[in-house]
Design a protein around this motif. Structure first.
Motif, PDB file in Angstrom:
ATOM      1  N   MET A   1       5.291  -5.448  10.776  1.00 27.44           N
ATOM      2  CA  MET A   1       6.479  -5.190  11.591  1.00 27.44           C
ATOM      3  C   MET A   1       7.373  -6.413  11.550  1.00 27.44           C
ATOM      4  O   MET A   1       6.902  -7.546  11.607  1.00 27.44           O
ATOM      5  CB  MET A   1       6.086  -4.876  13.043  1.00 27.44           C
TER       6      MET A   1
ATOM      7  N   THR B   1       4.778   4.153  12.766  1.00 31.54           N
ATOM      8  CA  THR B   1       4.583   3.636  11.410  1.00 31.54           C
ATOM      9  C   THR B   1       4.807   4.748  10.370  1.00 31.54           C
ATOM     10  O   THR B   1       4.994   5.920  10.709  1.00 31.54           O
ATOM     11  CB  THR B   1       3.153   3.096  11.219  1.00 31.54           C
TER      12      THR B   1
ATOM     13  N   VAL C   1       5.703  -0.501   9.998  1.00 32.98           N
ATOM     14  CA  VAL C   1       6.415   0.047  11.147  1.00 32.98           C
ATOM     15  C   VAL C   1       7.841   0.389  10.737  1.00 32.98           C
ATOM     16  O   VAL C   1       8.532  -0.410  10.102  1.00 32.98           O
ATOM     17  CB  VAL C   1       6.424  -0.955  12.318  1.00 32.98           C
TER      18      VAL C   1
ATOM     19  N   GLU D   1      11.430   0.648  11.688  1.00 35.65           N
ATOM     20  CA  GLU D   1      12.252   0.075  12.756  1.00 35.65           C
ATOM     21  C   GLU D   1      13.161   1.118  13.400  1.00 35.65           C
ATOM     22  O   GLU D   1      13.440   1.073  14.605  1.00 35.65           O
ATOM     23  CB  GLU D   1      13.079  -1.091  12.222  1.00 35.65           C
TER      24      GLU D   1
END
Length: 212
Positions: free
Chosen positions: A83, A130, A137, A139
Motif C-alpha cells: 500500500m 486489494t 491495495v 487506492e
C-alpha cells in the motif's frame, strides 16, 4: 460512513526496533533478562506496526509512518509496496500512517482498514480493498469511515485498530494533543470523540463518512 470531529499495536516493541535498523544485528541475550534480539530485515522506514492478515499466506505486513505498507514473507522483505498512500498522509513527529487492521473475512472480501493523519492533520479511518490476489491495495477503493478534526496540535493522534470477537472494529483515538490534554477531551463524554476507544460496525449500510 466516515466521522468528522474537531480536533494496540501488533507484535513486540523489540521486534519493531530491530526491523527499523538497517545494519545486521547478531543474536544476543541481554544479561539476566534472557531477552534475545534477532535481526529480521533492514531497509524499512519508521515502522509503526507489524501484523498478520490471517489469510493463510504467512505474510507479515509492516506499516511505515510515511504512508506505506511493506510485506515480509519467509524472512524476506518483498520489493515494492502493498500500500502507498503517501499523497494522503501528513507524516512527521507523531503523525503518519499509524494503524492497520484486516477484516476478519479478508481472505474472501479483500478489505482492510487504516488509521492515519490526513493532509492538514485530521484523523482518518478508512477502508480499502486489494486486488483479487491480495497483493496490492487499490487506492481508488478508499472509503473513509471516520473523520476527526485534529489540526490544532500535531501530537497525541492515537492510531490503534483491532477487530473484536463480535466483528466490530475498535479504534483508539488520541486526546487531541497538547501537554496534559488541555482541552480535557479524554474526560469529556458527550461533546468529543477524542481520547476515546470507539466501536464501529464496518458492515453497516451508511452511505458516507460519519462527521461529528
Amino acid at each position: 460512513m466516515p466521522i468528522r470531529h474537531r480536533r494496540l499495536r501488533s507484535f513486540t516493541i523489540a521486534t519493531l526496533a530491530v526491523l527499523a535498523l538497517g545494519a545486521a544485528i547478531p543474536s544476543a541475550a541481554s544479561g539476566a533478562s534472557g531477552i534475545t534480539l534477532d535481526h529480521i530485515v533492514g531497509g524499512l522506514s519508521s515502522p509503526t506496526q507489524i501484523i498478520n492478515a490471517g489469510d493463510g499466506s504467512n505474510r507479515l505486513f509492516v506499516v511505515e509512518q510515511r504512508g506505506t505498507i511493506r510485506v515480509i514473507q519467509g524472512g524476506v522483505l518483498l520489493p515494492g509496496y502493498f500500500m502507498d498512500i503517501r499523497s494522503k498522509v501528513a507524516d512527521g513527529g507523531e503523525r503518519g500512517l499509524l494503524g492497520l487492521a484486516f477484516d476478519p473475512n479478508f481472505k474472501t472480501n479483500h478489505r482492510l482498514f487504516v488509521y492515519y493523519t490526513g493532509i492538514g492533520g485530521d484523523v482518518v479511518v478508512s477502508r480499502f480493498t486489494t486486488n483479487a490476489a491480495r497483493t496490492d491495495v487499490i487506492e481508488s477503493t478508499a472509503r473513509p469511515l471516520l473523520l476527526l478534526e485534529h489540526s490544532a496540535a500535531s501530537n497525541h493522534n492515537g492510531g490503534a485498530l483491532a477487530f473484536g470477537p463480535s466483528g466490530y472494529l475498535f479504534v483508539g483515538v488520541g486526546d487531541g494533543g497538547g501537554s496534559g490534554d488541555p482541552g480535557n477531551d479524554a474526560q469529556e463524554k458527550s461533546t468529543t470523540l477524542l481520547g476515546k476507544i470507539l466501536r464501529i460496525n464496518v458492515n453497516g449500510n451508511n452511505a458516507g463518512p460519519f462527521h461529528h
